[in-house]
Design a protein around this motif. Structure first.
Motif, PDB file in Angstrom:
ATOM      1  N   ASN A 174      72.829  72.307   3.813  1.00 17.94           N
ATOM      2  CA  ASN A 174      71.850  72.722   2.795  1.00 17.94           C
ATOM      3  C   ASN A 174      70.406  72.574   3.293  1.00 17.94           C
ATOM      4  O   ASN A 174      69.602  73.498   3.163  1.00 17.94           O
ATOM      5  N   ILE A 175      70.089  71.398   3.862  1.00 14.64           N
ATOM      6  CA  ILE A 175      68.692  71.144   4.260  1.00 14.64           C
ATOM      7  C   ILE A 175      68.378  71.806   5.603  1.00 14.64           C
ATOM      8  O   ILE A 175      67.321  72.434   5.763  1.00 14.64           O
ATOM      9  N   ASP A 204      75.961  73.291  14.721  1.00 14.20           N
ATOM     10  CA  ASP A 204      76.739  72.667  13.658  1.00 14.20           C
ATOM     11  C   ASP A 204      78.197  72.996  13.938  1.00 14.20           C
ATOM     12  O   ASP A 204      78.530  74.174  14.135  1.00 14.20           O
ATOM     13  N   ASN A 253      80.541  73.179  11.959  1.00 13.98           N
ATOM     14  CA  ASN A 253      81.020  74.096  10.913  1.00 13.98           C
ATOM     15  C   ASN A 253      79.984  75.201  10.743  1.00 13.98           C
ATOM     16  O   ASN A 253      78.914  74.956  10.201  1.00 13.98           O
ATOM     17  N   THR A 286      71.838  66.147  10.017  1.00 16.03           N
ATOM     18  CA  THR A 286      73.258  65.816   9.860  1.00 16.03           C
ATOM     19  C   THR A 286      73.385  64.551   9.007  1.00 16.03           C
ATOM     20  O   THR A 286      72.425  63.783   8.908  1.00 16.03           O
ATOM     21  N   MET A 337      64.368  63.991   9.328  1.00 13.95           N
ATOM     22  CA  MET A 337      64.268  63.896   7.859  1.00 13.95           C
ATOM     23  C   MET A 337      65.613  63.445   7.295  1.00 13.95           C
ATOM     24  O   MET A 337      65.810  63.483   6.076  1.00 13.95           O
ATOM     25  N   ARG A 378      68.635  60.682   8.559  1.00 13.16           N
ATOM     26  CA  ARG A 378      68.921  59.247   8.479  1.00 13.16           C
ATOM     27  C   ARG A 378      68.442  58.590   9.775  1.00 13.16           C
ATOM     28  O   ARG A 378      68.671  59.114  10.864  1.00 13.16           O
ATOM     29  N   ASP A 429      60.846  60.621   8.631  1.00 12.11           N
ATOM     30  CA  ASP A 429      60.839  60.249   7.207  1.00 12.11           C
ATOM     31  C   ASP A 429      61.872  59.155   6.957  1.00 12.11           C
ATOM     32  O   ASP A 429      61.977  58.638   5.852  1.00 12.11           O
ATOM     33  N   PHE A 465      62.171  64.017  -0.172  1.00 16.93           N
ATOM     34  CA  PHE A 465      62.799  64.569  -1.392  1.00 16.93           C
ATOM     35  C   PHE A 465      61.849  64.554  -2.584  1.00 16.93           C
ATOM     36  O   PHE A 465      62.114  65.191  -3.595  1.00 16.93           O
TER      37      PHE A 465
HETATM   38  P1  NAD Z   1      74.939  68.927   4.148  1.00 18.26           P
HETATM   39  O1  NAD Z   1      76.241  68.228   4.004  1.00 18.26           O
HETATM   40  O2  NAD Z   1      74.634  70.104   3.295  1.00 18.26           O
HETATM   41  O3  NAD Z   1      74.742  69.360   5.691  1.00 18.26           O
HETATM   42  C1  NAD Z   1      75.020  68.513   6.773  1.00 18.26           C
HETATM   43  C2  NAD Z   1      75.512  69.404   7.898  1.00 18.26           C
HETATM   44  O4  NAD Z   1      75.652  68.583   9.071  1.00 18.26           O
HETATM   45  C3  NAD Z   1      76.875  70.035   7.630  1.00 18.26           C
HETATM   46  O5  NAD Z   1      76.802  71.444   7.738  1.00 18.26           O
HETATM   47  C4  NAD Z   1      77.772  69.426   8.694  1.00 18.26           C
HETATM   48  O6  NAD Z   1      78.758  70.345   9.173  1.00 18.26           O
HETATM   49  C5  NAD Z   1      76.760  69.102   9.773  1.00 18.26           C
HETATM   50  N1  NAD Z   1      77.222  68.136  10.762  1.00 18.26           N
HETATM   51  C6  NAD Z   1      78.077  67.096  10.589  1.00 18.26           C
HETATM   52  N2  NAD Z   1      78.254  66.455  11.774  1.00 18.26           N
HETATM   53  C7  NAD Z   1      77.501  67.117  12.690  1.00 18.26           C
HETATM   54  C8  NAD Z   1      77.271  66.938  14.084  1.00 18.26           C
HETATM   55  N3  NAD Z   1      77.849  65.943  14.772  1.00 18.26           N
HETATM   56  N4  NAD Z   1      76.422  67.794  14.702  1.00 18.26           N
HETATM   57  C9  NAD Z   1      75.819  68.803  14.027  1.00 18.26           C
HETATM   58  N5  NAD Z   1      76.023  69.025  12.705  1.00 18.26           N
HETATM   59  C10 NAD Z   1      76.847  68.182  12.054  1.00 18.26           C
HETATM   60  O7  NAD Z   1      73.826  67.780   3.958  1.00 18.26           O
HETATM   61  P2  NAD Z   1      72.305  67.984   3.526  1.00 18.26           P
HETATM   62  O8  NAD Z   1      72.212  67.916   2.048  1.00 18.26           O
HETATM   63  O9  NAD Z   1      71.759  69.156   4.256  1.00 18.26           O
HETATM   64  O10 NAD Z   1      71.669  66.621   4.094  1.00 18.26           O
HETATM   65  C11 NAD Z   1      71.387  66.467   5.480  1.00 18.26           C
HETATM   66  C12 NAD Z   1      70.802  65.073   5.740  1.00 18.26           C
HETATM   67  O11 NAD Z   1      69.565  64.896   5.029  1.00 18.26           O
HETATM   68  C13 NAD Z   1      71.705  63.903   5.315  1.00 18.26           C
HETATM   69  O12 NAD Z   1      71.641  62.918   6.332  1.00 18.26           O
HETATM   70  C14 NAD Z   1      71.027  63.380   4.067  1.00 18.26           C
HETATM   71  O13 NAD Z   1      71.306  62.017   3.887  1.00 18.26           O
HETATM   72  C15 NAD Z   1      69.564  63.598   4.421  1.00 18.26           C
HETATM   73  N6  NAD Z   1      68.651  63.640   3.256  1.00 18.26           N
HETATM   74  C16 NAD Z   1      67.387  63.131   3.407  1.00 18.26           C
HETATM   75  C17 NAD Z   1      66.492  63.166   2.346  1.00 18.26           C
HETATM   76  C18 NAD Z   1      65.083  62.645   2.471  1.00 18.26           C
HETATM   77  O14 NAD Z   1      64.397  62.481   1.452  1.00 18.26           O
HETATM   78  N7  NAD Z   1      64.577  62.399   3.676  1.00 18.26           N
HETATM   79  C19 NAD Z   1      66.891  63.714   1.116  1.00 18.26           C
HETATM   80  C20 NAD Z   1      68.176  64.255   1.000  1.00 18.26           C
HETATM   81  C21 NAD Z   1      69.053  64.204   2.074  1.00 18.26           C
END
Ligand code: NAD
Length: 330
Positions: free
Chosen positions: A156-157, A176, A178, A206, A233, A235, A259, A298
């Motif tokens: 998503n992000i 990615d 997937n 990720t 942004m 973890r 972040d 966020f």
């Molecule tokens: P999401 O699940 O929509 O997307 C994560 C993607 O990472 C997936 O498409 C998955 O297939 C991929 N992935 C998994 N393992 C991988 C690897 N080894 N190599 C490459 N890709 C891989 O998640 P999201 O909602 O897009 O969130 C992404 C990150 O942003 C998470 O770590 C979440 O905790 C973090 N986040 C941060 C904030 C902030 O305020 N900074 C806010 C929300 C989420």
């Protein structure tokens, strides 16, 4: 229906008021977190919404909620590790979360960090503080449409981030495992190694998993371009912080926008004396080519409104016996 909303923040109140007007439900907003000391506040309520990182407590808290007739806990966050899922299952409590509230909020913050670093704003500011207003040749910038951006994790992000860079004319590579076809118009899919070696801006999106922990460490920094900017942004644990500091000090890479930090829970979203901050934070913070924000990517009005509305709508759905796609698998 009467809902108690624990951990209510100032930024949430107006959206709760709007939701009450629209739906006719009553929400009691309290700033306290849900735990053994505050559970009595839920007496007489039909449903619960929470926003906290501290655990709710041991199994007695869940038994008491069930005894009060509470059927659900709706967290207004994506993460739900503060909730004991086994205790919920044992007490017939449904858990819902808000996994997607505004990917664009985080994508825009990542882009902001990248542009700040690309235009050397930190270095200019730091030199201006010393009375140096010169156009130093080592601070000449590149324009974003000439850059190759590498997105690691195209969910998503990462997808929203790819769309923004593509709109600005950059070349966008993505890795990615997937392949999400939704974002195919914005990216060229490639492998991780190609991103590490060829991207000018590397943006991490990720989840933190055993397989992604420290995915950027000394070997990856050594393989990056000298002008590479790393944006995290997602973890903090995705990056080996000590190796990042070494790579920045040795000019193996050009900058970092963060972040999230591996040890952030001890000080982000808290007031902490500067001399009590971890040494790695202090070293990063002192570098003008590093930008740190306290896990606020966020934190936009759109995100907060969505978190409130999605969570409260789910309370109503679960309490009235309907299903929601935001139910956490117990
Ligand atoms: P999401 O699940 O929509 O997307 C994560 C993607 O990472 C997936 O498409 C998955 O297939 C991929 N992935 C998994 N393992 C991988 C690897 N080894 N190599 C490459 N890709 C891989 O998640 P999201 O909602 O897009 O969130 C992404 C990150 O942003 C998470 O770590 C979440 O905790 C973090 N986040 C941060 C904030 C902030 O305020 N900074 C806010 C929300 C989420």
């Amino acid at each position: 229906m009467k809902i108690i909303m624990y951990g209510t923040g100032k930024a949430e109140r107006e959206y709760v008021q709007d939701w009450m007007k629209e739906t006719g439900n009553e929400v009691e907003m309290v700033s306290d977190q849900l735990n053994a000391q505050t559970i009595d506040l839920a007496k007489g309520c039909d449903g619960i919404s929470i926003q906290q990182t501290k655990p709710l407590g041991d199994s007695a808290v869940y038994q008491e909620l069930a005894a009060m007739g509470i059927k659900q806990i709706a967290t207004r966050t994506a993460g739900y590790d503060m909730i004991d899922l086994a205790a919920c299952r044992a007490n017939g409590i449904v858990v819902t979360n808000v996994a997607v509230y505004s990917p664009r909020a985080i994508a825009e913050m990542g882009l902001t960090h990248a542009m700040y670093l690309l235009r050397h704003i930190g270095e200019f500011t730091s030199r201006m503080d010393q009375g140096d207003f010169r156009w130093n040749p080592d601070l000449i910038s590149s324009e974003i449409y000439t850059q190759t951006v590498g997105i690691i994790g195209l969910g998503n992000i990462g997808g929203a981030t790819a769309e923004l860079y593509k709109a600005l004319g950059a070349r966008v590579l993505a890795y990615d495992p997937n392949k999400n076809v939704e974002y195919a118009p914005f990216v060229e899919y490639t492998d991780l190694d190609t991103i590490i070696k060829t991207a000018d801006i590397i943006s991490l999106h990720t989840p933190l998993l055993p397989s992604t922990k420290n995915m950027l460490a000394a070997p990856q920094f050594a393989a990056m371009k000298k002008n590479a900017i790393v944006i995290n942004m997602a973890r903090g644990g995705l990056i080996n912080t000590a190796d990042l500091i070494t790579a920045l000090e040795n000019h193996e890479i050009a900058g970092a926008g963060l972040d999230t930090l591996a040890d952030e829970t001890g000080f982000f979203n808290q007031e902490v004396a500067v001399d009590q901050l971890p040494a790695d934070y202090q070293r990063l913070h002192a570098m003008p080519n590093v930008l740190i924000t306290p896990h606020v990517a966020f934190f936009t009005t759109t995100s907060i409104r969505n978190m409130v509305e999605i969570s409260l709508n789910d309370v109503v759905r679960v309490v009235t016996g309907q299903r929601t796609k935001n139910e956490v698998h117990l």
